[in-house]
Design an enzyme around this catalytic site. Sequence first.
Site, short mmCIF file in Angstrom:
data_model
loop_
_atom_site.label_atom_id
_atom_site.label_comp_id
_atom_site.label_asym_id
_atom_site.label_seq_id
_atom_site.Cartn_x
_atom_site.Cartn_y
_atom_site.Cartn_z
N ARG A 66 14.80 -1.85 2.55
CA ARG A 66 14.74 -2.57 3.82
C ARG A 66 15.70 -3.76 3.82
NH1 ARG A 66 9.18 -1.42 4.94
NH2 ARG A 66 8.77 0.47 3.73
N ASP B 294 11.31 -6.94 7.13
CA ASP B 294 10.80 -6.04 6.10
C ASP B 294 10.50 -4.66 6.67
OD1 ASP B 294 8.77 -7.79 7.35
OD2 ASP B 294 7.35 -6.47 6.35
N ARG C 13 5.21 9.89 3.11
CA ARG C 13 6.45 9.64 3.84
C ARG C 13 7.63 10.15 3.03
NH1 ARG C 13 6.19 3.64 6.31
NH2 ARG C 13 6.48 2.95 4.16
N LYS D 172 1.52 6.43 1.47
CA LYS D 172 1.12 5.19 2.15
C LYS D 172 -0.39 5.17 2.25
CE LYS D 172 2.00 2.47 6.35
NZ LYS D 172 2.88 2.35 7.51
N ASP E 134 -6.09 -4.26 1.31
CA ASP E 134 -6.89 -3.41 0.43
C ASP E 134 -6.12 -2.20 -0.09
OD1 ASP E 134 -6.62 -1.99 2.75
OD2 ASP E 134 -8.76 -1.88 3.22
N ARG F 168 0.84 -1.20 0.00
CA ARG F 168 0.00 0.00 0.00
C ARG F 168 0.87 1.25 0.00
NH1 ARG F 168 -2.14 0.40 6.17
NH2 ARG F 168 -0.47 -0.79 7.15
P1 AMP Z 1 3.64 -4.26 8.03
O1 AMP Z 1 4.17 -5.32 8.92
O2 AMP Z 1 2.45 -3.52 8.56
O3 AMP Z 1 4.72 -3.29 7.65
O4 AMP Z 1 3.11 -4.95 6.70
C1 AMP Z 1 3.59 -6.15 6.15
C2 AMP Z 1 3.24 -6.25 4.70
O5 AMP Z 1 1.82 -6.17 4.50
C3 AMP Z 1 3.83 -5.17 3.82
O6 AMP Z 1 4.21 -5.77 2.62
C4 AMP Z 1 2.68 -4.21 3.63
O7 AMP Z 1 2.79 -3.49 2.43
C5 AMP Z 1 1.50 -5.14 3.60
N1 AMP Z 1 0.25 -4.50 4.04
C6 AMP Z 1 -0.08 -4.13 5.30
N2 AMP Z 1 -1.31 -3.59 5.32
C7 AMP Z 1 -1.78 -3.60 4.05
C8 AMP Z 1 -2.98 -3.18 3.41
N3 AMP Z 1 -3.98 -2.64 4.09
N4 AMP Z 1 -3.08 -3.37 2.09
C9 AMP Z 1 -2.09 -3.93 1.38
N5 AMP Z 1 -0.95 -4.35 1.91
C10 AMP Z 1 -0.78 -4.20 3.22
MG MG Z 2 6.03 -2.86 6.71
#
Ligand code: AMP
Ligand code: MG
Length: 494
Positions: A185, A261, A178, A115, A127, A91
């Site tokens: 990463r 990540d 951002r 974001k 989503d 996202r």
């Molecule tokens: P995070 O641990 O929150 O940084 O997210 C882990 C992964 O999930 C990353 O690849 C994000 O881009 C993806 N992600 C988290 N929330 C969403 C969302 N609402 N829609 C699409 N991808 C998401």
């Molecule tokens: Mg992340």
Amino acid sequence: MLAHLSVSNSFAQLSPEFYTRLQPRGLNNPSLLHVNSDVASLLGLDKTQTESDEFLQIMSGNAPLPGGVTLSAVYSGHQFGVWAGQLGDGRAHLLGAVAGHDSNGKPCDWELQLKGAGLTPYSRMGDGRAVLRSSVREYLASAAMVGLGIPTTLALCITQSDDPVYRETTETAAIVTRVAPSFVRFGSFEHWYANRRPDLLRELLNYVVSHFFADEVKVAQNDADLPAMVCGFLDSVVRRTALLMADWLCVGFCHGVMNTDNMSILGLTIDYGPYGFMDGFQANHICNHSDSEGRYAWNQQASVGLWNLYRLANCFVSLGVPQEELTQCLDRYESVFTDAFREKMIRKMGLVQWQDNDEQLLEQWWQMLHGQKADFTLSFRYLSEVMHDDSRFLGLFSDKPAAQQWLLQYKARIAGIEGNEQERVDGMNAVNPLYVLRNYLAEKAIWDAKRKNPSTIENLLTVLRNPFVEQAGMEQFAVLPPEWANEIAVSCSS
Ligand code: AMP
Ligand code: MG
């Protein structure tokens, strides 16, 4: 109006495997909730520009950045200790890099990333959206870190709309813009290792080193120089990560989701989600309700930092770098962290110089704070005044006799220090913030933001910009949290 910006697209010049070019899906009827004028000025943007409709359209994902190439990047990672395979910008849309300057006035390029601007090929089950709640939290936390002097990605602005987003309840959508030199990463490197593409791993390494580590590391011109380049690079990432962990611990910060990540290769705090600045100190405090095992508890973060570095270093085995050389770099982590942490604690406690008995004094300090769940921020802050008046300090502890006992030792230690008392007090206040972004303060800002009222955000940014300096009329941001603060639950849902 923004056409004059000088925009470059270095990431887009990498091989096409690194990203997908695409358009964001913008917010409907967006409005600008807030702009961080400090960040705007780093980009050379003034008020007329950030108040323009063009700015709103770009930052809400409805118009392209002039001169920019919009893309989402691929990466992989270890989540909660387990290999998760491909992730990527699910996202996030990178718009390009704007030529600006850093906080010292030195010219640099700042990447801009939206974001929450819709689906990408890496969205998996998501989503592509971000809710207002988590966007406000990220926006505020980035500014809080800057004020504390802790490396972080920045946040330029928040746009919001009434578009519904479905989480545990129905919420509304927002986008945070951002800003960082790079959003690469650890997981960006792991991706090519896991996919057995040493050629692309090397391409990424060359890109990152030549763009962001040029002052420290020379790009290898041939295979023979490669191990030296990798080790120079890894040394720097090890050092930055160790220093970041010391920074976090010393302000009571818990990241909450230290998956590989979510680890910036530049050693920045990145991907603010279920983070927390602790109120009452608990060494094993878990800020993320989804972290049932406490993998990312406050007192685990330094070792998780190293665990994550191991995952990063391991990638370079595929470039033929001997394991022993990589291990040598990793072995330096502990001493960098320990030295930095000790140095910071000496300053926070006003000890001036380390003495043998200080180990015990500090150990008892942490035990007392933990045992009494005393407020992390105010315990350090009020400690500076105890030689003069210890009533505010003691007021933070429920078991006052125990606190008094510790204080006797501390006062004796301080009394033995030569030098100017006021200087010592000022020195402590310069490293122990009075204002931190407590969860309940962020919560208040969110309530207001839901009514399209940015006033709490504005006030918080004012105090958090100078968190070490007491500010008139801002007493409400420097007090102990209310009872209901304990009930706030933050999870990965964002
Ligand atoms: P995070 O641990 O929150 O940084 O997210 C882990 C992964 O999930 C990353 O690849 C994000 O881009 C993806 N992600 C988290 N929330 C969403 C969302 N609402 N829609 C699409 N991808 C998401
Ligand atoms: Mg992340």
